[in-house]
Design a protein around this motif. Sequence first.
Motif, PDB file in Angstrom:
ATOM      1  N   GLU A 112       1.145   4.253  -2.922  1.00  0.00           N
ATOM      2  CA  GLU A 112       0.938   5.687  -2.705  1.00  0.00           C
ATOM      3  C   GLU A 112       2.204   6.494  -2.990  1.00  0.00           C
ATOM      4  O   GLU A 112       2.140   7.557  -3.611  1.00  0.00           O
ATOM      5  CB  GLU A 112       0.417   5.930  -1.286  1.00  0.00           C
ATOM      6  CG  GLU A 112      -0.992   5.377  -1.182  1.00  0.00           C
ATOM      7  CD  GLU A 112      -1.687   5.632   0.140  1.00  0.00           C
ATOM      8  OE1 GLU A 112      -1.142   6.385   0.963  1.00  0.00           O
ATOM      9  OE2 GLU A 112      -2.781   5.065   0.339  1.00  0.00           O
TER      10      GLU A 112
ATOM     11  N   SER B 191       3.755  -2.751  -8.077  1.00  0.00           N
ATOM     12  CA  SER B 191       3.175  -3.697  -7.127  1.00  0.00           C
ATOM     13  C   SER B 191       3.769  -5.094  -7.290  1.00  0.00           C
ATOM     14  O   SER B 191       3.356  -6.019  -6.598  1.00  0.00           O
ATOM     15  CB  SER B 191       1.656  -3.764  -7.344  1.00  0.00           C
ATOM     16  OG  SER B 191       1.400  -4.299  -8.636  1.00  0.00           O
TER      17      SER B 191
ATOM     18  N   GLN C 244       0.822  -1.210   0.000  1.00  0.00           N
ATOM     19  CA  GLN C 244       0.000   0.000   0.000  1.00  0.00           C
ATOM     20  C   GLN C 244       0.862   1.269   0.000  1.00  0.00           C
ATOM     21  O   GLN C 244       0.560   2.242  -0.687  1.00  0.00           O
ATOM     22  CB  GLN C 244      -0.957  -0.020   1.204  1.00  0.00           C
ATOM     23  CG  GLN C 244      -2.087   1.009   1.130  1.00  0.00           C
ATOM     24  CD  GLN C 244      -2.894   0.900  -0.179  1.00  0.00           C
ATOM     25  OE1 GLN C 244      -3.147  -0.195  -0.681  1.00  0.00           O
ATOM     26  NE2 GLN C 244      -3.274   2.036  -0.747  1.00  0.00           N
ATOM     27  N   THR C 245       1.954   1.240   0.750  1.00  0.00           N
ATOM     28  CA  THR C 245       2.858   2.396   0.796  1.00  0.00           C
ATOM     29  C   THR C 245       3.548   2.578  -0.547  1.00  0.00           C
ATOM     30  O   THR C 245       3.720   3.702  -1.034  1.00  0.00           O
ATOM     31  CB  THR C 245       3.948   2.195   1.882  1.00  0.00           C
ATOM     32  OG1 THR C 245       3.331   1.614   3.019  1.00  0.00           O
ATOM     33  CG2 THR C 245       4.616   3.478   2.259  1.00  0.00           C
TER      34      THR C 245
ATOM     35  N   LYS D 270      -7.899   1.217  -5.067  1.00  0.00           N
ATOM     36  CA  LYS D 270      -6.673   0.997  -4.292  1.00  0.00           C
ATOM     37  C   LYS D 270      -6.383  -0.484  -4.066  1.00  0.00           C
ATOM     38  O   LYS D 270      -5.242  -0.886  -3.898  1.00  0.00           O
ATOM     39  CB  LYS D 270      -6.777   1.706  -2.937  1.00  0.00           C
ATOM     40  CG  LYS D 270      -6.662   3.209  -3.051  1.00  0.00           C
ATOM     41  CD  LYS D 270      -6.641   3.846  -1.669  1.00  0.00           C
ATOM     42  CE  LYS D 270      -6.414   5.350  -1.771  1.00  0.00           C
ATOM     43  NZ  LYS D 270      -6.451   5.998  -0.447  1.00  0.00           N
ATOM     44  N   MET D 271      -7.434  -1.271  -4.042  1.00  0.00           N
ATOM     45  CA  MET D 271      -7.260  -2.705  -3.826  1.00  0.00           C
ATOM     46  C   MET D 271      -7.090  -3.399  -5.182  1.00  0.00           C
ATOM     47  O   MET D 271      -7.960  -3.305  -6.033  1.00  0.00           O
ATOM     48  CB  MET D 271      -8.508  -3.260  -3.120  1.00  0.00           C
ATOM     49  CG  MET D 271      -8.349  -4.673  -2.592  1.00  0.00           C
ATOM     50  SD  MET D 271      -7.164  -4.766  -1.244  1.00  0.00           S
ATOM     51  CE  MET D 271      -8.187  -4.140   0.097  1.00  0.00           C
TER      52      MET D 271
END
Length: 207
Positions: A115, A177, A111-112, A203-204
Motif C-alpha cells: 500500500e 514484494s 501488505q503495508t 491485493k493477494m
Amino acid sequence: MTATQLYYPDRMGKIILQAMEEILGRNGLSAILNLASLTDLNHCVSQQEYNQPLSFQAISGIHSALERFYGPHGGRGVALRIGRACFERGLREFGDAYGFTDLAFRLLPLQTRFETGASALASLFNKHSDQRVRLQHEEKFLLWHIERCPLCWERSTDSPTCQMAVGLLQESLYWMSGGKIYHLEEIACLACGDSACTIRIEKMPLS
Ligand SMILES: [Zn+2]
C-alpha cells in the motif's frame, strides 16, 4: 492542437526511450518513432540525447505505432514489456527520493509495503508529470485510476489499451514484494469512453 500541451518531463522521457531501445533495439525504436511521425525525437535519440520531455500526444502516438507495427495483440505485448523495463530505470532515477530503496521500506510487512509503495508511485506521477492517478481501496482489490492518461491520449479503441502502465505496475509490485506475482487487469479505459483508465490489482499475490 490544444494551447496547453500535457507532458512527461525529460527524466521520464529518458526512461521510456531507453526502455524502448532495450526491448526493440535501436532500429526498432527508430522504426516506431518514424511511424509515429516523431522524426525530431528520432534524431535526438540517434544522437544519444535521451533526456527529452514527451508530450501526451507523442506517448499516445508511440503506443498506437506499436500496435500498427506489431499488430494489435503483439503491439500490446511489446508495450507491456517496455512498461516492465521502465521500472528498473525509474527506480534508479526516482527510487531514493520516494523511499523505495530505504531499508525501512524493505522491512515493512508485505501488505503495508504494497500500500505504501503503490501510493508513493501514484504521487510520483502526480507530482512530476501531467498524468493524474487516484487510488481506490476495496477489500480485495486496489484500483489504480489514471484520470488523465498519456498512453491512450485522444485515442478511441474497442478494448483497454494502456499496457505500458500495466507492465510498469506489475514489475513495481514484483520488486516491492520481494518477488511476488500480482494479478493485474486494465478493466476500463478512457479510449473506450470510460471515465478513467482503471487497472485492478488483486491485493493477494498469486505466489
Ligand atoms: Zn489510458
